[in-house]
Design a protein around this motif. Structure first.
Motif, short mmCIF file in Angstrom:
data_model
loop_
_atom_site.label_atom_id
_atom_site.label_comp_id
_atom_site.label_asym_id
_atom_site.label_seq_id
_atom_site.Cartn_x
_atom_site.Cartn_y
_atom_site.Cartn_z
N MET A 1 38.30 -1.95 43.16
CA MET A 1 38.34 -1.13 44.53
C MET A 1 39.55 -0.08 44.55
O MET A 1 40.79 -0.66 44.55
CB MET A 1 38.57 -1.77 45.65
N VAL A 2 39.27 1.08 44.18
CA VAL A 2 40.40 2.02 44.41
C VAL A 2 40.68 2.58 45.80
O VAL A 2 39.63 2.94 46.51
CB VAL A 2 39.88 3.41 43.37
N THR A 3 41.90 2.48 46.18
CA THR A 3 42.37 3.00 47.48
C THR A 3 43.28 3.89 47.57
O THR A 3 44.07 4.00 46.78
CB THR A 3 42.71 1.52 48.15
N ILE A 4 43.14 4.84 48.51
CA ILE A 4 43.91 5.96 49.06
C ILE A 4 44.91 5.40 49.96
O ILE A 4 44.28 4.68 50.90
CB ILE A 4 43.18 6.95 49.09
N ILE A 5 46.03 5.71 49.76
CA ILE A 5 46.99 5.31 50.94
C ILE A 5 47.82 6.56 51.25
O ILE A 5 48.19 7.02 50.35
CB ILE A 5 47.89 3.99 50.63
N ALA A 6 47.90 6.81 52.53
CA ALA A 6 48.41 8.13 52.94
C ALA A 6 48.98 8.10 54.31
O ALA A 6 48.51 7.09 55.21
CB ALA A 6 47.44 9.22 52.97
N ALA A 7 49.80 8.92 54.98
CA ALA A 7 50.05 9.15 56.13
C ALA A 7 49.83 10.50 56.52
O ALA A 7 50.42 11.39 55.72
CB ALA A 7 51.77 8.81 56.38
N ALA A 8 49.09 10.89 57.23
CA ALA A 8 48.79 12.41 57.66
C ALA A 8 48.93 12.73 59.25
O ALA A 8 48.16 11.74 59.74
CB ALA A 8 47.13 12.66 56.93
N ALA A 9 49.27 13.76 59.59
CA ALA A 9 49.06 14.19 60.97
C ALA A 9 47.63 14.45 61.54
O ALA A 9 46.73 14.66 60.71
CB ALA A 9 49.89 15.39 61.23
N GLU A 10 47.41 14.76 62.67
CA GLU A 10 46.18 14.79 63.18
C GLU A 10 45.51 16.28 62.69
O GLU A 10 44.32 16.39 62.64
CB GLU A 10 46.21 14.90 64.84
N ASN A 11 46.38 17.14 62.08
CA ASN A 11 46.06 18.49 61.53
C ASN A 11 45.98 18.11 60.19
O ASN A 11 45.87 19.17 59.18
CB ASN A 11 46.91 19.68 61.81
N ASN A 12 45.83 16.78 59.72
CA ASN A 12 46.09 16.52 58.17
C ASN A 12 47.35 16.90 57.28
O ASN A 12 47.30 16.79 55.96
CB ASN A 12 44.84 16.86 57.49
N ALA A 13 48.26 17.31 58.06
CA ALA A 13 49.47 17.57 57.13
C ALA A 13 49.96 16.27 56.72
O ALA A 13 50.17 15.28 57.32
CB ALA A 13 50.72 18.09 58.45
N LEU A 14 50.52 16.66 55.41
CA LEU A 14 51.29 15.54 54.67
C LEU A 14 52.61 15.63 54.49
O LEU A 14 53.47 14.82 54.55
CB LEU A 14 50.55 15.35 53.36
N GLY A 15 53.01 16.92 54.29
CA GLY A 15 54.47 17.06 54.07
C GLY A 15 54.72 18.43 53.81
O GLY A 15 53.85 19.65 53.79
N LYS A 16 56.10 18.99 53.79
CA LYS A 16 56.32 20.26 53.74
C LYS A 16 57.65 20.40 52.62
O LYS A 16 58.42 19.25 52.69
CB LYS A 16 56.84 20.92 54.98
N ASP A 17 57.54 21.34 51.70
CA ASP A 17 58.90 21.44 50.72
C ASP A 17 58.89 20.09 49.88
O ASP A 17 60.04 19.73 49.88
CB ASP A 17 60.11 21.75 51.28
N ASN A 18 57.73 19.30 49.52
CA ASN A 18 57.94 18.03 48.68
C ASN A 18 58.76 17.08 49.55
O ASN A 18 59.34 16.15 49.03
CB ASN A 18 58.46 18.18 47.48
N ASP A 19 58.44 16.99 50.86
CA ASP A 19 58.97 15.79 51.69
C ASP A 19 58.17 15.60 53.06
O ASP A 19 57.35 16.59 53.17
CB ASP A 19 60.54 16.38 52.23
N LEU A 20 58.15 14.61 53.38
CA LEU A 20 57.64 14.03 54.67
C LEU A 20 58.17 14.85 55.68
O LEU A 20 59.29 15.16 55.62
CB LEU A 20 57.92 12.62 54.83
N VAL A 21 57.41 15.02 56.79
CA VAL A 21 57.77 15.79 57.78
C VAL A 21 58.23 14.85 59.21
O VAL A 21 58.28 15.23 60.40
CB VAL A 21 57.12 16.96 58.53
#
Length: 165
Positions: A1-21
């Motif tokens: 079972m391949v799993t994606i794990i992520a933290a994303a904002a309501e607008n699907n933002a993941l990060g900025k300038d290669n860092d979390l926000v």
């Protein structure tokens, strides 16, 4: 079972300038608990955002750079190569960034998403989750507190049968 794990904002933002926000210590603990002992598949830029390789995990880096090498990591040039190398793992994790999530989505069976309640300026985004393909099977809400500046919810999605590779 391949799993994606992520933290994303309501607008699907993941990060900025290669860092979390955002900084969510409980989410880091959950990430560690879920991924320890497994293969973690990521893009080169995601890996380079870490201070050092994460302990007790096999790092597979996907990059277009033919000669890219990092000590303690396996380097490949496609998501398919990465998944082939991780096939002995009962649950390899795709951990980012945005392009690797997009490339990995067709091969993924499960998504562990921390939805950060807010909208953020970003340059990297999580792909849309198609409700025709994914069923929400778990949800656990957490209020902001002295250690967490934002409310967030752990969401678990399972791919619906017959909707992908």
């Amino acid at each position: 079972m391949v799993t994606i794990i992520a933290a994303a904002a309501e607008n699907n933002a993941l990060g900025k300038d290669n860092d979390l926000v955002w900084h969510l210590p409980d989410d880091f603990k959950r990430f560690k608990a879920l991924t320890t002992g497994h293969h973690i598949i990521m893009g080169r830029k995601t890996f380079e955002s870490f201070p050092k390789p994460l302990p007790n995990r096999v790092h597979i880096l996907v990059t277009r750079q033919e000669d890219y090498q990092k000590e303690g990591c396996i380097t490949v040039n496609s998501i398919e190569e990465a998944l082939a190398l991780a096939k002995e793992d009962n649950q390899p994790f795709i951990i980012g960034g945005g392009e690797i999530y997009r490339l990995g989505m067709p091969y993924t069976d499960k998504i562990e998403l921390t939805r950060v309640h807010g909208e953020f300026e970003a340059d990297t985004f999580f792909p849309e989750i198609d409700p025709e393909q994914w069923e929400l099977t778990g949800s656990e809400y957490h209020s902001k507190d002295e250690r967490h500046n934002y409310d967030f919810t752990y969401l678990t999605y399972i791919k619906k049968p017959g909707t992908g590779k």
